[in-house]
Motif scaffolding. Structure first.
Motif, PDB file in Angstrom:
ATOM      1  N   ALA A 129       8.927   0.306 -13.586  1.00 29.34           N
ATOM      2  CA  ALA A 129       7.971   0.469 -12.298  1.00 29.34           C
ATOM      3  C   ALA A 129       6.660   1.301 -12.713  1.00 29.34           C
ATOM      4  CB  ALA A 129       8.748   1.896 -11.865  1.00 29.34           C
ATOM      5  N   GLU A 130       6.414   2.319 -14.067  1.00 26.16           N
ATOM      6  CA  GLU A 130       5.295   2.750 -14.270  1.00 26.16           C
ATOM      7  C   GLU A 130       4.167   1.597 -14.571  1.00 26.16           C
ATOM      8  OE1 GLU A 130       3.958   5.470 -13.916  1.00 26.16           O
ATOM      9  OE2 GLU A 130       5.873   6.921 -13.711  1.00 26.16           O
ATOM     10  N   GLU A 131       4.606   0.412 -15.297  1.00 27.75           N
ATOM     11  CA  GLU A 131       3.919  -0.664 -15.793  1.00 27.75           C
ATOM     12  C   GLU A 131       3.402  -1.275 -14.464  1.00 27.75           C
ATOM     13  OE1 GLU A 131       1.677  -3.564 -17.622  1.00 27.75           O
ATOM     14  OE2 GLU A 131       2.304  -1.653 -18.301  1.00 27.75           O
ATOM     15  N   LEU A 132       4.365  -1.515 -13.698  1.00 27.40           N
ATOM     16  CA  LEU A 132       3.645  -2.285 -12.306  1.00 27.40           C
ATOM     17  C   LEU A 132       2.827  -1.386 -11.635  1.00 27.40           C
ATOM     18  CD1 LEU A 132       7.272  -3.976 -11.401  1.00 27.40           C
ATOM     19  CD2 LEU A 132       4.863  -5.095 -12.059  1.00 27.40           C
ATOM     20  N   ILE A 133       2.875  -0.152 -11.538  1.00 24.40           N
ATOM     21  CA  ILE A 133       2.185   0.937 -10.835  1.00 24.40           C
ATOM     22  C   ILE A 133       0.607   0.797 -11.399  1.00 24.40           C
ATOM     23  CG2 ILE A 133       1.801   3.096 -10.408  1.00 24.40           C
ATOM     24  CD1 ILE A 133       4.740   3.719  -9.881  1.00 24.40           C
ATOM     25  N   ASN A 145      -1.353  -0.257  -8.068  1.00 26.80           N
ATOM     26  CA  ASN A 145      -1.868   0.780  -7.694  1.00 26.80           C
ATOM     27  C   ASN A 145      -1.552   2.166  -8.525  1.00 26.80           C
ATOM     28  OD1 ASN A 145      -2.724   2.799  -5.986  1.00 26.80           O
ATOM     29  ND2 ASN A 145      -1.334   2.416  -4.316  1.00 26.80           N
ATOM     30  N   PRO A 146      -2.552   2.423  -9.312  1.00 22.69           N
ATOM     31  CA  PRO A 146      -2.228   3.767 -10.232  1.00 22.69           C
ATOM     32  C   PRO A 146      -2.146   4.845  -9.432  1.00 22.69           C
ATOM     33  CG  PRO A 146      -4.188   2.383 -10.933  1.00 22.69           C
ATOM     34  CD  PRO A 146      -3.693   1.798  -9.477  1.00 22.69           C
ATOM     35  N   GLY A 148       0.932  -1.327   0.088  1.00 27.04           N
ATOM     36  CA  GLY A 148       0.146  -0.097   0.074  1.00 27.04           C
ATOM     37  C   GLY A 148       0.785   1.216   0.047  1.00 27.04           C
ATOM     38  N   LYS A 149       2.232   1.167  -0.050  1.00 22.47           N
ATOM     39  CA  LYS A 149       2.941   2.126  -0.199  1.00 22.47           C
ATOM     40  C   LYS A 149       2.508   3.319  -1.440  1.00 22.47           C
ATOM     41  CE  LYS A 149       6.986   0.998   2.283  1.00 22.47           C
ATOM     42  NZ  LYS A 149       6.451  -0.238   2.969  1.00 22.47           N
ATOM     43  N   ILE A 150       2.519   4.610  -1.110  1.00 20.04           N
ATOM     44  CA  ILE A 150       2.102   5.609  -2.332  1.00 20.04           C
ATOM     45  C   ILE A 150       3.349   6.041  -2.758  1.00 20.04           C
ATOM     46  CG2 ILE A 150       1.023   7.742  -2.948  1.00 20.04           C
ATOM     47  CD1 ILE A 150      -0.883   5.468  -2.132  1.00 20.04           C
TER      48      ILE A 150
END
Length: 325
Positions: A251-255, A259-260, A198-200
C-alpha cells in the motif's frame, strides 16, 4: 490443438484465453450463462482475437453443459470458480456447488470423453498461514476460510481421479495473481482505485500479512508451460515468484506512486476473522522451474505500473465508493 478454458470470462481466464489464441491454439471459451449475453472480460478483447474464439455459454455446476463443452477438445484448462474469501463466509454453500461440484463435473466429463489433459486450478490459500517458507507442494493444507476449504476439496478430487482412473490431471497452484482486469475484491485494485479517485484515507484490512504476487502474464505463461511439458501429469505445481511483500508495504508503494498525501486506515469490515487470516504466503517455485521452461519475467514494479495504467483507463468499470466483498 483445441483447448477448452472454463472461467474464460474472468480475470486470469480471459488473459489465458487471449494468450492461447496468440500462440495458435484453437480455443473454446466456457463463459457463465446470463440473459444479457455478457461474456465478461472477453467482451473487451480485440476483434482479431475474438474471431478465433468459440464461445460456449453454460454453468460449471451443470454436468450436461460441461460434457457438451468438452466434446472434441484435446485439453481442458479449468479455472471457473468462486474466489472471494469474504463472500465465502456469507455463502459457503455456493462455493461447494461451484468449486467442488463444478470441478467434479469437469473431471467426470474429461474421463467420459477421454480428453488428453486437464489442468485444475488451485490456490495458494489451500496452504493457510505458512508453517515453513518457501512453501513447496509438500506443505500441509489448512482450510482457513470456506473458500480455501472448497479448493482443498477440489484439489483432492482431482488427485483421486488421477490415482483411481489414471486421468491425466495436473493441479496448477498460482500464488496471488494481480494485473489488468482484476476485480476490486482483490487488494491491489482496491488500493489503486481508491487512490485514483482522490481518496486521502485508503481503507484496508490487516496490513501485516505477506503475499507472493504473480503478475497475470507470468501466471498465464505458467499455465501454458505446465501444459506443454510432458513431465507435469499427476503433479501439483506452484506458480510463485518466491518473493514476498506485506500488504502495508504494498500500500505504501502504491501511495508513493499515485498520491503521496494519502494515508492508510484500518476498516474493521475488511478484517478477516482472526483464525481465518492467512498471515504469510511465500511460495517455492523450484518444481515448476525444474519441470518446465517457466520463470517469472515481470517485476512487481513493472506489474504495478501496468495495472495502474489499466485502472486509470477503466475506472468507470469499478464501483469505488463501496466495499467490493
Amino acid at each position: 490443438m483445441k483447448v477448452l478454458v472454463t472461467g474464460s470470462d474472468g480475470f486470469i481466464g480471459s488473459h489465458l484465453t487471449e494468450e492461447l489464441v496468440k500462440k495458435g491454439y484453437q480455443v473454446r471459451a466456457f463463459v457463465y450463462y446470463n440473459s444479457f449475453n455478457n461474456w465478461g472480460w472477453l467482451d473487451t478483447l480485440p476483434k482479431e482475437i475474438m474471431k478465433n474464439i468459440e464461445v460456449f455459454q453454460g454453468d460449471i455446476r451443470d454436468l450436461n453443459g460441461v460434457e457438451e463443452a468438452v466434446k472434441g477438445v484435446d485439453a481442458v484448462f479449468h479455472l471457473a470458480a468462486l474466489i472471494a474469501i469474504p463472500f465465502s463466509y456469507h455463502s459457503p454453500d455456493t462455493y461447494v456447488d461451484t468449486n467442488i461440484k463444478g470441478t467434479l463435473n469437469v473431471l467426470q466429463a474429461v474421463r467420459k470423453h477421454n480428453i488428453a489433459r486437464v489442468l485444475v486450478t488451485s490456490t495458494s490459500e489451500v496452504y493457510g498461514t505458512a508453517q515453513y517458507v518457501p512453501i513447496d507442494e509438500k506443505h500441509p493444507f489448512q482450510g482457513q476460510s470456506p473458500y480455501s476449504a472448497t479448493k482443498i476439496g477440489a484439489d483432492r478430487l482431482a488427485e483421486s481421479f488421477y490415482r483411481s482412473f489414471a486421468l491425466p490431471v495436473t493441479i496448477v497452484r498460482p500464488f496471488n495473481t494481480y494485473g489488468p482486469r482484476q476485480s476490486a475484491r482483490a487488494v491491489i485494485p482496491t488500493i489503486i482505485t481508491q487512490l485514483l479517485t482522490g481518496k486521502i484515507e485508503i481503507k484496508l484490512g490487516a496490513l501485516t500479512p505477506t503475499r507472493d504476487f504473480n503478475y497475470v502474464k507470468d501466471t498465464v505463461n505458467g499455465f501454458i508451460s505446465i501444459y506443454e511439458s510432458d513431465k507435469t501429469i499427476g503433479e501439483e505445481i506452484n506458480i510463485a515468484t518466491q518473493k514476498e511483500i506485506s500488504i502495508g508495504q504494498l500500500a505504501e508503494e502504491l501511495i508513493r506512486q499515485i498520491n503521496p498525501n494519502a494515508k492508510i486506515i484500518c476498516d474493521e469490515e475488511r478484517l478477516r476473522p482472526e483464525k481465518s487470516e492467512v498471515n504469510r504466503l511465500l511460495g517455492c517455485n523450484e518444481k515448476i522451474m525444474r519441470l518446465t521452461n517457466w520463470k517469472p519475467r515481470y517485476s512487481l514494479e513493472e506489474g504495478l505500473r501496468d495495472t495502474i495504467t489499466f485502472l486509470k483507463e477503466n475506472l468507470d468499470r469499478y464501483k469505488t465508493d463501496i466495499y467490493n466483498v
